[in-house]
Design a protein around this motif. Structure first.
Motif, mmCIF file in Angstrom:
data_model
loop_
_atom_site.group_PDB
_atom_site.id
_atom_site.type_symbol
_atom_site.label_atom_id
_atom_site.label_comp_id
_atom_site.label_asym_id
_atom_site.label_seq_id
_atom_site.Cartn_x
_atom_site.Cartn_y
_atom_site.Cartn_z
ATOM 1 N N ALA A 1 -6.032 -2.853 -7.545
ATOM 2 C CA ALA A 1 -5.581 -2.151 -6.345
ATOM 3 C C ALA A 1 -5.991 -2.900 -5.081
ATOM 4 O O ALA A 1 -6.615 -2.355 -4.171
ATOM 5 C CB ALA A 1 -6.131 -0.728 -6.330
ATOM 6 N N SER A 2 -5.641 -4.167 -5.030
ATOM 7 C CA SER A 2 -5.956 -5.030 -3.901
ATOM 8 C C SER A 2 -4.790 -5.991 -3.712
ATOM 9 O O SER A 2 -4.276 -6.548 -4.694
ATOM 10 C CB SER A 2 -7.247 -5.799 -4.179
ATOM 11 N N CYS A 3 -4.392 -6.197 -2.473
ATOM 12 C CA CYS A 3 -3.132 -6.885 -2.166
ATOM 13 C C CYS A 3 -2.976 -8.234 -2.862
ATOM 14 O O CYS A 3 -2.053 -8.442 -3.649
ATOM 15 C CB CYS A 3 -2.981 -7.068 -0.661
ATOM 16 N N HIS B 1 0.907 -0.815 5.196
ATOM 17 C CA HIS B 1 -0.500 -1.205 5.349
ATOM 18 C C HIS B 1 -1.036 -0.698 6.687
ATOM 19 O O HIS B 1 -0.292 -0.589 7.665
ATOM 20 C CB HIS B 1 -0.587 -2.731 5.303
ATOM 21 N N ASP C 1 0.816 -1.229 0.000
ATOM 22 C CA ASP C 1 0.000 0.000 0.000
ATOM 23 C C ASP C 1 0.845 1.273 0.000
ATOM 24 O O ASP C 1 0.564 2.210 0.745
ATOM 25 C CB ASP C 1 -0.957 0.046 1.203
ATOM 26 N N LYS D 1 -6.463 3.000 -2.602
ATOM 27 C CA LYS D 1 -6.568 1.543 -2.535
ATOM 28 C C LYS D 1 -8.006 1.072 -2.783
ATOM 29 O O LYS D 1 -8.959 1.698 -2.324
ATOM 30 C CB LYS D 1 -6.102 1.062 -1.159
ATOM 31 N N GLY E 1 -4.773 4.795 -6.833
ATOM 32 C CA GLY E 1 -4.900 3.388 -6.460
ATOM 33 C C GLY E 1 -4.008 2.471 -7.254
ATOM 34 O O GLY E 1 -3.527 1.450 -6.741
ATOM 35 N N ASN F 1 -0.222 -1.895 -4.382
ATOM 36 C CA ASN F 1 -1.291 -0.955 -4.769
ATOM 37 C C ASN F 1 -1.068 0.365 -4.042
ATOM 38 O O ASN F 1 -0.111 0.506 -3.271
ATOM 39 C CB ASN F 1 -2.676 -1.517 -4.470
ATOM 40 N N ALA G 1 -3.344 3.286 1.516
ATOM 41 C CA ALA G 1 -4.578 2.730 2.099
ATOM 42 C C ALA G 1 -5.477 3.834 2.638
ATOM 43 O O ALA G 1 -5.702 3.975 3.852
ATOM 44 C CB ALA G 1 -4.232 1.730 3.197
#
Length: 491
Positions: free
Chosen positions: A85-87, A189, A48, A287, A294, A279, A282
């Motif tokens: 845009a997601s881990c 994160h 992030d 994100k 993002g 991404n 946060a």
């Protein structure tokens, strides 16, 4: 006579044995020399981290001297993008070279989300192991199944303490074999608890009052941080950004430590180093969205074989391009059809490349409760977002909803969240079209502007072609064409 004959036979056998062992040793030496000539790879992935918070990307407040040094010795890409845009979804793309919609990696892998990559996908780590590399990972994993994303060694350390992580990597760095080190932090994160009491307490982003062993605490005054335009400039945003900065400065120290170990091992000149993020930051508006904050991310590469240093590259590259690029760098053969991405190895030390002006993004889930498929094409200056589930409210990640940055707007019933109205953030149109050259903050949707109807139709056509080529099941949402749908029968 018999004794002499037996002695002669024995002498011949000894000579043959000597020659066999000698040849075998020569062969082993040859293989060892060949392996030692291969470049090592370090792929350092933050969690992030946006381009907003790095000195070398123009932030004069944050302290990132080690990453800034990497940029001065390598190349800094200014148009690098993740595809989701997601881990977990993003990391599957990094290691597979394929979009998540084609591999089953639709969203988070952990807990009840349970998304997982198809068994027949052949990933970067597995390919490098086959090529004679020692492959090792440390820190955040967040992909599955393990046999698809297999590493020879799994190192253990506190993923919030990058200095400790770096120290645990010394044996890998000193390996006689060429190595691939996948170094993944939990920083920056958001940290637990995601839902603070009271509500306006800033998230810690993993920071602790007592600090971390071996790490010098670098703190920031909320009054001095830079607030991006997509966020409200208020007390809550500033306090959370200060914590975010602190977490990134901890990453930087660990990165510096890792480079120190590389230098001590005498391997600075034969190790290619990547610094990227999965991404954007946060915060709501970055994100889990496919807006620029993002998906547009830092990418710094130091390749000692390249002659130019400290350059900036404006080519549009994507995380789907990383696996073929790394394989080209270390001269490991592959079939181009194996990947959706393409290698950018031959343009790394170029400042511009006319052929690299188009990227695609594909996001479907973050958490399982956040179904909101979006597809993106960026071509030259224009960006099209297709919000496939536009009739739904835009879903929030649980930690972003609870963030004091969002809650300050929500509880006070503010009309705007940054440069967007809350209404526009929560309820998206089916299509969003932006001219990034004139509107980098994506504030002016041109999708219904008749002057841009040709641009809109052209980008729609490109998006459909991309979906067809990459076997995107959501292609069906254009005209209910079921040609890509399976039979429901396992053959």
């Amino acid at each position: 006579m018999t004794i002499k004959l037996e002695a002669l036979k024995f002498s011949i056998l000894v000579t043959l044995a000597f020659l066999f062992v000698s040849c075998s040793n020569d062969k082993k030496t040859e293989i060892k020399t060949e392996e030692s000539d291969k470049a090592n790879i370090i792929l350092f992935v933050a969690d992030d981290h946006g381009t907003d918070a790095l000195g070398c990307y123009g932030n004069p407040i944050i302290k990132t001297p080690n990453l800034d040094k990497l940029a001065s010795e390598g190349v800094r890409f200014t148009n690098a993008y993740c595809t989701s845009a997601s881990c977990a979804a993003s990391r599957s793309v990094i290691l597979s070279g394929k979009y998540g919609h084609a591999t089953g990696s639709y969203g988070h892998v952990h807990d009840y989300h349970h998304f997982s990559t198809f068994d027949n996908v052949k990933t970067l780590s597995n390919r490098l192991t086959e090529a004679g590399y020692l492959t090792a990972r440390i820190g955040k994993y967040h992909v599955a199944p393990e046999k698809v994303y297999l590493f020879d060694e799994v190192l253990e350390a506190d993923p919030r303490n990058t200095v400790e992580m770096a120290d645990k990597c010394k044996d890998v760095i000193n390996s006689e074999k060429p190595f691939f080190l996948y170094f993944c932090t939990d920083d920056p994160h958001r940290g637990h608890p995601f839902k603070p009491e009271p509500w306006d307490t800033p998230n810690t982003f993993g920071n602790k009052k007592e600090g971390y062993t071996g790490v010098n605490q670098v703190t920031y005054n909320p009054e001095n941080v830079l607030v991006p335009e997509f966020l409200p400039d208020n007390k809550q945003s500033r306090e959370e950004i200060a914590q975010y900065y602190q977490s990134i400065s901890r990453i930087d120290q660990g990165f510096g430590k890792l480079m120190g170990h590389l230098k001590e091992a005498g391997k600075l000149e034969n190790t290619i180093v990547f610094y990227i993020s999965d991404n954007g930051m946060a915060f709501p508006g970055a994100k889990t969205t496919v807006y620029e904050p993002g998906i547009k991310l830092p990418c710094i590469i130091k390749d000692p074989t390249k002659s130019k240093k400290g350059t900036t590259n404006t080519a549009r590259i994507s995380w789907v391009d990383l696996t073929p690029t790394i394989l080209d760098m270390v001269e490991v053969d592959y079939e181009e059809k194996d990947f959706h991405g393409k290698s950018f190895e031959n343009i790394i030390d170029k400042e511009n490349s006319e052929d690299w002006n188009q990227i695609y993004a594909s996001h479907t889930f973050h958490e399982i409760t956040m179904y909101y498929p979006m597809r993106v094409v960026i071509d030259e200056n224009f960006k099209l977002i297709w919000n496939i589930a536009y009739r739904l409210d835009y879903p929030f990640a649980s930690d972003l909803w609870a963030a004091s940055t969002w809650q300050a707007t929500y509880r006070n019933e503010e009309e705007y969240f940054g440069n967007r109205t809350v209404q526009d953030y929560m309820f998206r149109p089916e299509f969003e079209l932006f001219d990034l050259s004139k509107d980098p903050n994506e504030s002016n949707n041109l999708a219904k502007n008749e002057d841009f109807s040709d641009v809109l139709e052209s980008l729609k056509s490109k998006m459909k072609a991309f979906q067809l080529k990459t076997k995107d099941p959501w292609l069906i949402m254009w005209d209910h064409d079921s040609s890509l749908q399976g039979t429901g029968v396992n053959l």
